[in-house]
Scaffold this motif. Structure first.
Motif, PDB file in Angstrom:
ATOM      1  N   LEU A  13       0.840  -1.190   0.000  1.00 57.02           N
ATOM      2  CA  LEU A  13       0.000   0.000   0.000  1.00 57.02           C
ATOM      3  C   LEU A  13       0.874   1.239   0.000  1.00 57.02           C
ATOM      4  CD1 LEU A  13      -0.038   0.844   3.313  1.00 57.02           C
ATOM      5  CD2 LEU A  13      -1.596  -1.065   3.289  1.00 57.02           C
ATOM      6  N   THR A  14       0.258   2.348  -0.326  1.00 57.09           N
ATOM      7  CA  THR A  14       0.956   3.623  -0.399  1.00 57.09           C
ATOM      8  C   THR A  14       0.319   4.590   0.583  1.00 57.09           C
ATOM      9  OG1 THR A  14       1.342   3.254  -2.761  1.00 57.09           O
ATOM     10  CG2 THR A  14       1.629   5.491  -1.958  1.00 57.09           C
ATOM     11  N   VAL A  15       1.160   5.309   1.300  1.00 55.88           N
ATOM     12  CA  VAL A  15       0.683   6.292   2.278  1.00 55.88           C
ATOM     13  C   VAL A  15       1.141   7.664   1.820  1.00 55.88           C
ATOM     14  CG1 VAL A  15       0.738   7.010   4.690  1.00 55.88           C
ATOM     15  CG2 VAL A  15       1.007   4.597   4.107  1.00 55.88           C
ATOM     16  N   SER A  16       0.215   8.623   1.812  1.00 56.04           N
ATOM     17  CA  SER A  16       0.593   9.987   1.443  1.00 56.04           C
ATOM     18  C   SER A  16      -0.123  10.982   2.344  1.00 56.04           C
ATOM     19  CB  SER A  16       0.257  10.262  -0.027  1.00 56.04           C
ATOM     20  OG  SER A  16      -1.126  10.106  -0.260  1.00 56.04           O
ATOM     21  N   GLU A  17       0.500  12.132   2.476  1.00 52.05           N
ATOM     22  CA  GLU A  17      -0.075  13.219   3.267  1.00 52.05           C
ATOM     23  C   GLU A  17      -0.761  14.176   2.310  1.00 52.05           C
ATOM     24  OE1 GLU A  17       1.454  16.536   6.494  1.00 52.05           O
ATOM     25  OE2 GLU A  17       2.912  15.291   5.459  1.00 52.05           O
ATOM     26  N   PHE A  27      -4.209   1.175  -2.188  1.00 53.47           N
ATOM     27  CA  PHE A  27      -3.711  -0.155  -2.540  1.00 53.47           C
ATOM     28  C   PHE A  27      -3.401  -0.158  -4.033  1.00 53.47           C
ATOM     29  CE2 PHE A  27      -6.442  -0.374   1.096  1.00 53.47           C
ATOM     30  CZ  PHE A  27      -5.799  -1.244   1.959  1.00 53.47           C
ATOM     31  N   PRO A  28      -2.176   0.229  -4.420  1.00 57.56           N
ATOM     32  CA  PRO A  28      -1.866   0.432  -5.838  1.00 57.56           C
ATOM     33  C   PRO A  28      -1.939  -0.828  -6.697  1.00 57.56           C
ATOM     34  CG  PRO A  28       0.120   0.602  -4.521  1.00 57.56           C
ATOM     35  CD  PRO A  28      -1.033   0.472  -3.574  1.00 57.56           C
ATOM     36  N   ASN A  29      -1.819  -2.010  -6.097  1.00 57.61           N
ATOM     37  CA  ASN A  29      -1.901  -3.243  -6.874  1.00 57.61           C
ATOM     38  C   ASN A  29      -3.333  -3.705  -7.071  1.00 57.61           C
ATOM     39  OD1 ASN A  29       0.908  -3.310  -6.969  1.00 57.61           O
ATOM     40  ND2 ASN A  29       1.050  -4.499  -5.094  1.00 57.61           N
ATOM     41  N   GLY A  30      -4.289  -2.955  -6.522  1.00 54.97           N
ATOM     42  CA  GLY A  30      -5.695  -3.311  -6.678  1.00 54.97           C
ATOM     43  C   GLY A  30      -6.083  -4.563  -5.917  1.00 54.97           C
ATOM     44  N   LYS A  31      -5.330  -4.858  -4.853  1.00 52.41           N
ATOM     45  CA  LYS A  31      -5.555  -6.092  -4.114  1.00 52.41           C
ATOM     46  C   LYS A  31      -5.460  -5.845  -2.608  1.00 52.41           C
ATOM     47  CE  LYS A  31      -4.100 -10.753  -5.128  1.00 52.41           C
ATOM     48  NZ  LYS A  31      -3.030 -11.591  -5.603  1.00 52.41           N
ATOM     49  N   VAL A  32      -6.434  -6.367  -1.881  1.00 57.59           N
ATOM     50  CA  VAL A  32      -6.399  -6.321  -0.424  1.00 57.59           C
ATOM     51  C   VAL A  32      -6.228  -7.764   0.048  1.00 57.59           C
ATOM     52  CG1 VAL A  32      -7.608  -5.637   1.680  1.00 57.59           C
ATOM     53  CG2 VAL A  32      -7.911  -4.305  -0.398  1.00 57.59           C
ATOM     54  N   ASP A  33      -4.982  -8.199   0.120  1.00 55.43           N
ATOM     55  CA  ASP A  33      -4.700  -9.560   0.575  1.00 55.43           C
ATOM     56  C   ASP A  33      -4.237  -9.525   2.028  1.00 55.43           C
ATOM     57  OD1 ASP A  33      -2.106  -8.577   0.433  1.00 55.43           O
ATOM     58  OD2 ASP A  33      -1.528  -9.825  -1.261  1.00 55.43           O
ATOM     59  N   GLY A  34      -3.866 -10.675   2.561  1.00 55.54           N
ATOM     60  CA  GLY A  34      -3.462 -10.759   3.964  1.00 55.54           C
ATOM     61  C   GLY A  34      -2.313  -9.845   4.318  1.00 55.54           C
ATOM     62  N   THR A  35      -1.322  -9.748   3.426  1.00 51.22           N
ATOM     63  CA  THR A  35      -0.176  -8.878   3.685  1.00 51.22           C
ATOM     64  C   THR A  35      -0.606  -7.413   3.699  1.00 51.22           C
ATOM     65  OG1 THR A  35       1.317 -10.471   2.655  1.00 51.22           O
ATOM     66  CG2 THR A  35       2.117  -8.207   2.861  1.00 51.22           C
ATOM     67  N   ALA A  36      -1.464  -7.042   2.764  1.00 50.56           N
ATOM     68  CA  ALA A  36      -1.945  -5.654   2.700  1.00 50.56           C
ATOM     69  C   ALA A  36      -2.758  -5.306   3.948  1.00 50.56           C
ATOM     70  CB  ALA A  36      -2.768  -5.435   1.438  1.00 50.56           C
ATOM     71  N   SER A  61     -10.165   2.689  -4.333  1.00 49.05           N
ATOM     72  CA  SER A  61     -10.301   2.757  -5.785  1.00 49.05           C
ATOM     73  C   SER A  61      -9.400   1.686  -6.404  1.00 49.05           C
ATOM     74  CB  SER A  61      -9.963   4.148  -6.314  1.00 49.05           C
ATOM     75  OG  SER A  61      -8.689   4.557  -5.881  1.00 49.05           O
ATOM     76  N   GLY A  62      -9.915   1.010  -7.405  1.00 51.24           N
ATOM     77  CA  GLY A  62      -9.179  -0.072  -8.050  1.00 51.24           C
ATOM     78  C   GLY A  62      -9.380  -1.420  -7.390  1.00 51.24           C
ATOM     79  N   ILE A  63     -10.061  -1.451  -6.252  1.00 55.05           N
ATOM     80  CA  ILE A  63     -10.326  -2.695  -5.543  1.00 55.05           C
ATOM     81  C   ILE A  63     -11.652  -3.263  -6.042  1.00 55.05           C
ATOM     82  CG2 ILE A  63     -10.749  -3.765  -3.283  1.00 55.05           C
ATOM     83  CD1 ILE A  63      -7.874  -2.690  -3.684  1.00 55.05           C
ATOM     84  N   GLU A  64     -11.618  -4.511  -6.505  1.00 57.97           N
ATOM     85  CA  GLU A  64     -12.830  -5.158  -7.007  1.00 57.97           C
ATOM     86  C   GLU A  64     -13.340  -6.256  -6.082  1.00 57.97           C
ATOM     87  OE1 GLU A  64     -11.860  -6.444 -10.951  1.00 57.97           O
ATOM     88  OE2 GLU A  64     -11.704  -4.392 -11.689  1.00 57.97           O
ATOM     89  N   PHE A  65     -12.528  -6.615  -5.079  1.00 56.75           N
ATOM     90  CA  PHE A  65     -12.921  -7.643  -4.121  1.00 56.75           C
ATOM     91  C   PHE A  65     -12.395  -7.256  -2.749  1.00 56.75           C
ATOM     92  CE2 PHE A  65     -11.779 -11.489  -1.723  1.00 56.75           C
ATOM     93  CZ  PHE A  65     -13.036 -12.052  -1.590  1.00 56.75           C
ATOM     94  N   TYR A  91     -13.163   5.480   1.042  1.00 57.16           N
ATOM     95  CA  TYR A  91     -13.633   5.781  -0.306  1.00 57.16           C
ATOM     96  C   TYR A  91     -13.836   4.456  -1.032  1.00 57.16           C
ATOM     97  CZ  TYR A  91     -13.349   7.349  -5.190  1.00 57.16           C
ATOM     98  OH  TYR A  91     -13.573   7.559  -6.528  1.00 57.16           O
ATOM     99  N   VAL A  92     -15.090   4.169  -1.406  1.00 53.54           N
ATOM    100  CA  VAL A  92     -15.452   2.907  -2.047  1.00 53.54           C
ATOM    101  C   VAL A  92     -16.177   3.206  -3.363  1.00 53.54           C
ATOM    102  CG1 VAL A  92     -16.548   0.658  -1.696  1.00 53.54           C
ATOM    103  CG2 VAL A  92     -15.854   1.997   0.282  1.00 53.54           C
ATOM    104  N   PRO A  93     -15.438   3.387  -4.463  1.00 57.40           N
ATOM    105  CA  PRO A  93     -16.092   3.728  -5.726  1.00 57.40           C
ATOM    106  C   PRO A  93     -16.751   2.543  -6.437  1.00 57.40           C
ATOM    107  CG  PRO A  93     -13.730   3.663  -6.033  1.00 57.40           C
ATOM    108  CD  PRO A  93     -13.988   3.457  -4.568  1.00 57.40           C
ATOM    109  N   ASP A  94     -16.285   1.329  -6.226  1.00 55.74           N
ATOM    110  CA  ASP A  94     -16.808   0.149  -6.914  1.00 55.74           C
ATOM    111  C   ASP A  94     -18.135  -0.284  -6.288  1.00 55.74           C
ATOM    112  OD1 ASP A  94     -16.988  -3.006  -7.145  1.00 55.74           O
ATOM    113  OD2 ASP A  94     -15.754  -2.294  -8.824  1.00 55.74           O
TER     114      ASP A  94
END
Length: 124
Positions: A13-17, A27-36, A61-65, A91-94
């Motif tokens: 994941l990426t963190v920004s101010e 989550f730039p890879n579009g995935k929320v897995d155990g590590t994320a 954004s970019g998360i489909e599951f 933010y949940v656009p899907d």
């Protein structure tokens, strides 16, 4: 923002101010897995240790599951934020991911936004 905060590093994941006074996690890879999910917790706790009344936007954004572990972690973070006076916006656009929050009734518990601008401007 008056204080300088060291942004935590993570591989999934990426963190920004943001100029609006909040921090965004993506989550730039579009995935929320155990590590994320684990990194989401670790990064959030590192920020919370540095910032009183942390304002955090989790950008899906970019998360489909959205796995159950991710949902559970968002509930855990909400509980931590309530105790410290922080704010958590998601933010949940899907539409399909948003439906998961609705079916589990988490839309009643969490601050969900389908519009990114509204999610970022709704911080108090």
């Amino acid at each position: 923002m008056s204080e300088r905060v060291a942004l935590p590093e993570a591989s999934r994941l990426t963190v920004s101010e943001d100029r609006g006074g909040y921090y965004r996690i993506v989550f730039p890879n579009g995935k929320v897995d155990g590590t994320a999910v684990r990194e989401l917790y670790e990064v959030t706790m590192q920020l919370a240790d540095q910032i009183e009344q942390l304002k955090l936007l989790v950008d899906l954004s970019g998360i489909e599951f959205m796995p159950s572990g991710g949902l559970g972690m968002l509930v855990t973070l909400r509980k931590k934020f309530l105790g410290s006076g922080g704010q958590l916006h998601i933010y949940v656009p899907d539409a399909q991911v948003r439906e998961v929050f609705m079916v589990t009734n988490l839309d009643r518990l969490l601050n969900l936004y389908s519009n990114g601008d509204e999610a970022s401007t709704s911080f108090k």
